[in-house]
Design a protein around this motif. Structure first.
Motif, PDB file in Angstrom:
ATOM      1  N   LYS A 178      -0.213   4.722   4.581  1.00 35.75           N
ATOM      2  CA  LYS A 178      -0.459   3.355   5.039  1.00 35.75           C
ATOM      3  C   LYS A 178       0.565   2.361   4.507  1.00 35.75           C
ATOM      4  O   LYS A 178       0.599   1.219   4.936  1.00 35.75           O
ATOM      5  CB  LYS A 178      -1.857   2.910   4.611  1.00 35.75           C
ATOM      6  N   GLY A 179       1.372   2.782   3.550  1.00 39.05           N
ATOM      7  CA  GLY A 179       2.368   1.885   2.987  1.00 39.05           C
ATOM      8  C   GLY A 179       1.865   1.038   1.842  1.00 39.05           C
ATOM      9  O   GLY A 179       2.618   0.247   1.270  1.00 39.05           O
ATOM     10  N   ILE A 180       0.587   1.170   1.488  1.00 39.50           N
ATOM     11  CA  ILE A 180       0.034   0.421   0.357  1.00 39.50           C
ATOM     12  C   ILE A 180       0.630   0.961  -0.938  1.00 39.50           C
ATOM     13  O   ILE A 180       0.612   2.169  -1.169  1.00 39.50           O
ATOM     14  CB  ILE A 180      -1.501   0.549   0.318  1.00 39.50           C
ATOM     15  N   THR A 210      -2.516  -0.458   8.378  1.00 42.56           N
ATOM     16  CA  THR A 210      -1.273  -0.312   7.624  1.00 42.56           C
ATOM     17  C   THR A 210      -1.015  -1.562   6.804  1.00 42.56           C
ATOM     18  O   THR A 210      -1.492  -2.654   7.135  1.00 42.56           O
ATOM     19  CB  THR A 210      -0.070  -0.076   8.548  1.00 42.56           C
ATOM     20  N   TYR A 211      -0.248  -1.389   5.727  1.00 40.74           N
ATOM     21  CA  TYR A 211       0.116  -2.522   4.878  1.00 40.74           C
ATOM     22  C   TYR A 211       0.876  -3.576   5.676  1.00 40.74           C
ATOM     23  O   TYR A 211       0.603  -4.777   5.579  1.00 40.74           O
ATOM     24  CB  TYR A 211       0.948  -2.011   3.702  1.00 40.74           C
ATOM     25  N   PHE A 220      -5.565   1.017  -4.254  1.00 48.50           N
ATOM     26  CA  PHE A 220      -5.070   2.150  -3.465  1.00 48.50           C
ATOM     27  C   PHE A 220      -6.140   3.235  -3.354  1.00 48.50           C
ATOM     28  O   PHE A 220      -6.373   3.781  -2.264  1.00 48.50           O
ATOM     29  CB  PHE A 220      -3.807   2.716  -4.116  1.00 48.50           C
ATOM     30  N   GLU A 221      -6.826   3.521  -4.466  1.00 46.93           N
ATOM     31  CA  GLU A 221      -7.805   4.613  -4.476  1.00 46.93           C
ATOM     32  C   GLU A 221      -9.111   4.228  -3.790  1.00 46.93           C
ATOM     33  O   GLU A 221      -9.621   4.969  -2.940  1.00 46.93           O
ATOM     34  CB  GLU A 221      -8.086   5.045  -5.914  1.00 46.93           C
ATOM     35  N   TYR A 222      -9.681   3.092  -4.149  1.00 43.47           N
ATOM     36  CA  TYR A 222     -11.015   2.732  -3.667  1.00 43.47           C
ATOM     37  C   TYR A 222     -10.990   1.891  -2.388  1.00 43.47           C
ATOM     38  O   TYR A 222     -11.971   1.886  -1.642  1.00 43.47           O
ATOM     39  CB  TYR A 222     -11.785   1.981  -4.760  1.00 43.47           C
ATOM     40  N   GLY A 223      -9.895   1.209  -2.142  1.00 43.86           N
ATOM     41  CA  GLY A 223      -9.805   0.410  -0.929  1.00 43.86           C
ATOM     42  C   GLY A 223      -9.218   1.170   0.238  1.00 43.86           C
ATOM     43  O   GLY A 223      -9.754   1.146   1.346  1.00 43.86           O
ATOM     44  N   PHE A 224      -8.126   1.877  -0.035  1.00 47.79           N
ATOM     45  CA  PHE A 224      -7.420   2.587   1.034  1.00 47.79           C
ATOM     46  C   PHE A 224      -7.565   4.096   0.916  1.00 47.79           C
ATOM     47  O   PHE A 224      -6.873   4.857   1.589  1.00 47.79           O
ATOM     48  CB  PHE A 224      -5.954   2.158   1.042  1.00 47.79           C
TER      49      PHE A 224
END
Length: 670
Positions: free
Chosen positions: A520-522, A444-445, A510-514
């Motif tokens: 997750k709150g990102i 989570t963020y 947001f797209e490629y990392g998470f």
């Protein structure tokens, strides 16, 4: 005619020199100069390592405010071409203005390279047609050089690369770092081979045999670990200040899967478990993320990886003492709960299995996932989407140094099919893949932001928690600097919202990392300056302080294998009273697995001589006075914190040095 005085600074780096000819063109708002060969009385010595050389560029009339420069370096005599690393170019105009052009890039070919004047510009305020064209061209080239790739489904994406030499020059190791890393690795392996240890699949015959290997490479703390690894107080201490301070949490209610009752435990002070939970003195470490993983096969033998639950008690004298250990998640007759009152080796074996689980949780989740892999995502997105003239690039690029190459090597040498973790760790192969997926799924963020994380785990007032104390101070210092710099460029939320490059940076993260998981709150985009400040603070903290906290002490705490076994090759006891020293030795990893782990920890804990600590920025990307002053103030605050940490450590039996700013590297570089 008017004259511009041009000063070229070649970086003081090994192999930074060039003997090629260099030409420059100045481009301004009112015109441009011709391409001019940079010739001085120094001739071939003008662009040697560390050289500062001045030249004159003449124009028929003033070309106005300088926007960019063009530099090219044709081959010497059309045959010989060498690489050149210019640091910056400074131009003094006939009007008395000084313009800085930060470069800090390898120029390896004879092509024309454009570099913007150092004043930071966001995309919506970059109005000069050549400036906008240069900006667009830079990002087009970066999109080709820095491409996303999928190493494994379900984990953050990485940089697409065929090998270390295929990486863009600007992100590769320096000659110094490459040479020192190769030397450290090769000498360590040679030492093991000479001792006949790297290929031995034998069990350890006694503790002294392990000590003979360990004594070759020691630190003050690794010696302390060697002497105290069996002690309960030190076992508990490591959950706060060892290499994995990320799992422990305050416990107000026991999990249903951990049926410990008041009559089972004996607490100092004659307190009951229930009362101590109410007082906030009971803590839990739950390795449920490891439950059900497929253990590895090492040297043809099945390995064993537990998913323990550990209960700890803060005693009246502020020690954190283990009071109960259950090695599997599901209560059962063959899954006893172990207590300090059990026999010596029953209790010691339970702690050894916990330390083995902690090794896996630390290496693959806390260290690899939460620092290395995320740092790579932050770096690739920055390099793809944000040009050099942007203030965010200037602020973050020092925190990307060497990350892409060290991550490529980590994947190749540690978790590939022939990697050390794959071959020798209990959680190798399929277990690694599964755990990495689970790690991202549970991330989570808020857990990446140390103030939020400490509060969520209820650890605000735990005594002797130096990771928390130093980490929160570092976070605050970083946050003040980031807030000052970004608030200088973004006066209101509306400016932030229309910065398309900045929004693309966070969108790609947001797209490629998470993997576009909104829960997750990102943030998917930035709507306020406060959001941006917090996120950038998290990025810098993750790439510097957090990585230092979970990386720098690896040899200290893992070099003595019994304290942190890479694998365990005998099942845990299912009945009390069946263990002995012989059982322990049979459970420890084989000789080759032990020494491979020890040598890896040694390499991963060694700074190179071109180490750059947090707050030191040898590359001067900012030109404006206010950001430069803020960075100077940042460095000063870090020096004060370092002095305070050093003073505190003088009175500690086990010093906590990993978040001393002088020991924190700017980036994930090892």
């Amino acid at each position: 005619m008017v004259s511009y005085n041009v000063t070229v600074y070649t970086a003081n780096l090994a192999t930074a020199s060039t003997f090629n000819s260099v030409s420059i063109k100045l481009v301004g708002t009112d015109g441009e100069s011709k391409h001019t060969w940079l010739i001085s009385l120094k001739w071939a010595l003008s662009f040697l390592r560390g050289a500062v050389s001045s030249f004159t560029v003449s124009c028929p009339a003033s070309i106005g405010k300088l926007v960019l420069i063009e530099i090219d370096k044709p081959r010497f005599l059309r045959y010989f071409e060498d690489s050149w690393f210019p640091a910056k170019v400074e131009v003094n105009s006939p009007e008395g203005d000084t313009y800085n052009f930060p470069i800090y890039r390898w120029i390896t070919d004879g092509q024309v390279h454009r570099f913007r004047e150092g004043t930071a510009l966001r995309v919506f305020e970059d109005h000069h047609h050549l400036g906008k064209y240069s900006r667009e061209q830079e990002l087009e080239e970066r999109e080709k050089d820095f491409r996303w790739d999928v190493y494994q489904e379900g984990i953050p994406h990485c940089l697409k690369a065929e090998g270390p030499l295929s990486l863009p020059d600007e992100v590769r190791f320096s000659f110094t770092k490459t040479t020192e890393l190769l030397y450290t690795v090769s000498t360590g392996l040679a030492e093991l081979q000479l001792k006949g240890l790297s290929g031995s699949e034998e069990n350890w015959s006694d503790i002294e045999s392990i000590n003979e290997v360990f004594c070759c490479k020691q630190t003050d703390i690794s010696e302390y670990v060697h002497d105290h690894w069996k002690e309960d107080a030190f076992f508990g201490y490591q959950f706060l200040n060892g290499v994995n301070p990320m799992l422990i949490q305050r416990c107000s209610t026991l999990p249903n899967t951990f049926p410990v009752s008041d009559d089972m435990v004996s607490l100092s002070g004659q307190c009951s478990l229930t009362d101590e939970m109410k007082r906030g003195n009971i803590f839990l470490c739950d390795y449920k993320c490891l439950d059900g993983l497929t253990p590895n096969i090492v040297n043809g033998k099945d390995q064993y990886l537990m998913a323990p639950l550990v209960l700890l008690h803060k005693t009246p004298d502020d020690k954190l003492m283990p009071i109960a250990i259950q090695l599997k998640q599901t209560p059962a007759d063959d899954n006893p709960i172990f207590f300090p009152t059990d026999s010596e080796y029953d209790w010691l074996m339970a702690k050894i299995f916990v330390r083995g689980a902690d090794f896996t949780e630390h290496q693959l989740n806390v260290h690899l996932m939460r620092t290395h892999l995320l740092a790579e995502v932050f770096a690739v997105s920055l390099l793809r989407n944000v040009p050099m003239v942007h203030p965010l690039y200037k602020l973050l690029v020092p925190h990307t140094r060497y990350t892409l190459q060290i991550n490529y090597l980590g994947r190749a040498l540690l978790i590939s099919e022939t990697g050390i973790i794959t071959q020798y760790a209990a959680c190798g192969g399929e277990g690694t893949k599964t755990l990495l997926k689970r790690s991202l799924a549970s991330l989570t963020y808020s857990s990446l932001c140390i103030p939020d994380d400490i509060a969520a785990r209820g650890l605000e007032d735990v005594p002797n928690f130096y990771y928390r104390d130093d980490g929160l101070k570092l976070w605050d210092i970083i946050h003040r600097c980031v807030q000052g710099v970004l608030s200088f460029y973004y006066k209101n939320d509306a400016e932030l919202q229309k910065d398309s490059e900045l929004q693309k940076w966070i969108s790609d993260i947001f797209e490629y990392g998470f993997l576009s998981q909104a829960g997750k709150g990102i943030p998917q985009s930035f709507t306020t300056v406060a959001e941006l400040v917090k996120f950038v603070t998290m990025v810098i903290f993750t790439c510097s302080a957090q990585h230092a906290a979970v990386n720098a002490g690896q040899y200290d705490y893992c070099g003595w294998m019994p304290n942190s076994p890479v694998s365990l090759q005998h099942p845990p006891p299912t009945t009390k009273g069946t263990t002995s020293e012989a059982t322990m030795l049979q459970t420890f990893p084989n000789v080759n697995a032990t020494v491979q782990g020890m040598s890896t920890f040694w390499v991963l804990s060694k700074h190179s001589t071109d180490f750059v600590s947090l707050g030191h920025y040898p590359e001067e990307h900012f030109s404006e006075k206010i950001p430069c002053k803020l960075i100077k103030d940042f460095h000063g605050e870090l020096q004060e914190l370092s002095a305070a940490i050093k003073a505190r450590n003088e009175n500690l039996e086990v010093p906590y040095t990993y978040l001393d700013p002088t020991e924190v590297e700017n980036s994930v570089a090892l």
